[in-house]
Design a protein around this motif. Structure first.
Motif, mmCIF file in Angstrom:
data_model
loop_
_atom_site.group_PDB
_atom_site.id
_atom_site.type_symbol
_atom_site.label_atom_id
_atom_site.label_comp_id
_atom_site.label_asym_id
_atom_site.label_seq_id
_atom_site.Cartn_x
_atom_site.Cartn_y
_atom_site.Cartn_z
ATOM 1 N N ARG A 35 45.406 33.441 -31.373
ATOM 2 C CA ARG A 35 44.053 33.269 -32.366
ATOM 3 C C ARG A 35 42.790 33.573 -31.838
ATOM 4 N N ARG A 36 42.267 33.043 -30.658
ATOM 5 C CA ARG A 36 41.186 33.164 -30.125
ATOM 6 C C ARG A 36 41.141 34.660 -29.554
ATOM 7 N N ARG A 37 42.214 35.399 -28.996
ATOM 8 C CA ARG A 37 42.411 36.688 -28.692
ATOM 9 C C ARG A 37 42.048 38.003 -29.834
ATOM 10 N N ILE A 38 42.798 37.256 -30.864
ATOM 11 C CA ILE A 38 42.531 38.396 -32.089
ATOM 12 C C ILE A 38 41.088 38.172 -32.321
ATOM 13 N N LEU A 39 40.165 36.927 -32.677
ATOM 14 C CA LEU A 39 39.068 36.918 -32.977
ATOM 15 C C LEU A 39 38.030 37.519 -32.024
ATOM 16 N N ASN A 40 38.378 37.427 -30.758
ATOM 17 C CA ASN A 40 37.704 38.234 -29.821
ATOM 18 C C ASN A 40 37.398 39.904 -30.080
ATOM 19 N N GLY A 82 60.709 37.724 -27.240
ATOM 20 C CA GLY A 82 59.769 36.633 -27.868
ATOM 21 C C GLY A 82 58.307 36.818 -27.366
ATOM 22 N N GLN A 83 57.974 37.474 -26.292
ATOM 23 C CA GLN A 83 56.461 37.429 -25.617
ATOM 24 C C GLN A 83 55.643 38.070 -26.494
ATOM 25 N N LEU A 84 54.613 37.749 -26.726
ATOM 26 C CA LEU A 84 53.611 38.101 -27.383
ATOM 27 C C LEU A 84 52.527 38.748 -26.621
ATOM 28 N N TYR A 85 52.122 40.201 -27.113
ATOM 29 C CA TYR A 85 51.158 41.057 -26.433
ATOM 30 C C TYR A 85 50.093 41.399 -27.700
ATOM 31 N N VAL A 86 48.696 41.500 -27.204
ATOM 32 C CA VAL A 86 47.717 41.721 -28.136
ATOM 33 C C VAL A 86 47.049 42.849 -27.265
ATOM 34 N N GLN A 87 46.974 44.093 -27.938
ATOM 35 C CA GLN A 87 46.427 45.278 -27.140
ATOM 36 C C GLN A 87 47.142 45.701 -26.055
ATOM 37 N N ASP A 88 48.385 45.246 -25.805
ATOM 38 C CA ASP A 88 49.269 45.686 -24.548
ATOM 39 C C ASP A 88 48.881 44.436 -23.349
ATOM 40 N N GLU A 89 48.208 43.475 -23.806
ATOM 41 C CA GLU A 89 47.868 42.336 -22.888
ATOM 42 C C GLU A 89 48.401 41.136 -23.362
ATOM 43 N N ARG A 90 49.422 40.601 -22.191
ATOM 44 C CA ARG A 90 50.190 39.232 -22.634
ATOM 45 C C ARG A 90 49.266 38.206 -23.024
ATOM 46 N N VAL A 91 49.804 37.328 -23.963
ATOM 47 C CA VAL A 91 48.946 36.097 -24.495
ATOM 48 C C VAL A 91 50.136 35.164 -24.643
ATOM 49 N N LYS A 92 49.418 34.056 -24.476
ATOM 50 C CA LYS A 92 50.290 32.859 -24.941
ATOM 51 C C LYS A 92 50.103 32.523 -26.434
ATOM 52 N N ASP A 93 50.918 31.649 -26.841
ATOM 53 C CA ASP A 93 51.086 31.465 -28.356
ATOM 54 C C ASP A 93 49.650 30.800 -28.833
#
Length: 137
Positions: free
Chosen positions: A84-89, A69-80
């Protein structure tokens, strides 16, 4: 005065073998050190599909969901809370940027739905789910 006839020098022969060896070694080095495919650092067991892969666009957001269930954005771990903020960045508010979800085949369905809901709330229109070809890895 030197009256002896000069001896003809034999033509100089340059041996190119060492230079060719060096060039081939350099070629092999650069071929081995260059990556020709996208190397995703997060190892996932993607589900299989009969559908053909879409053309990969230059700029896209990749959201990975591991089996635990761990989420990663562009191979960088993010919290739930930070998803949203990471995708917007990354997208800088561009709703036409492609979002690809790489979810492990054993990931819980609710984690995928959470990611899709977040993407929908941001107004992102181009969403895809990464799979592997049927019978492939």
């Amino acid at each position: 005065m030197n009256l002896r006839p000069r001896q003809k020098r034999s033509d100089l022969i340059v041996d190119l073998t060492p230079m060719i060896d060096v060039v081939f070694l350099m070629l092999i080095f650069f071929m081995v050190s260059t990556s020709f495919t996208a190397n995703n650092s997060i190892k996932l067991d993607l589900p299989q599909s009969k559908a053909q892969a879409a053309n990969k666009e230059e700029k896209q957001v990749v959201i990975s969901i591991k089996a635990d269930g761990q989420l990663y954005v562009q191979d960088e771990r993010v919290k739930d809370a930070d998803l949203r903020r990471r995708i917007l960045n990354i997208t800088k508010g561009d709703p036409n940027m492609r979002v690809v979800i790489r979810a492990d085949a054993d990931a819980r369905h609710k984690r995928l739905v959470y990611a899709l809901d977040t993407i929908r709330e941001l107004g992102m229109g181009k969403v895809g789910i990464a799979t592997v070809p049927l019978g492939g890895k």
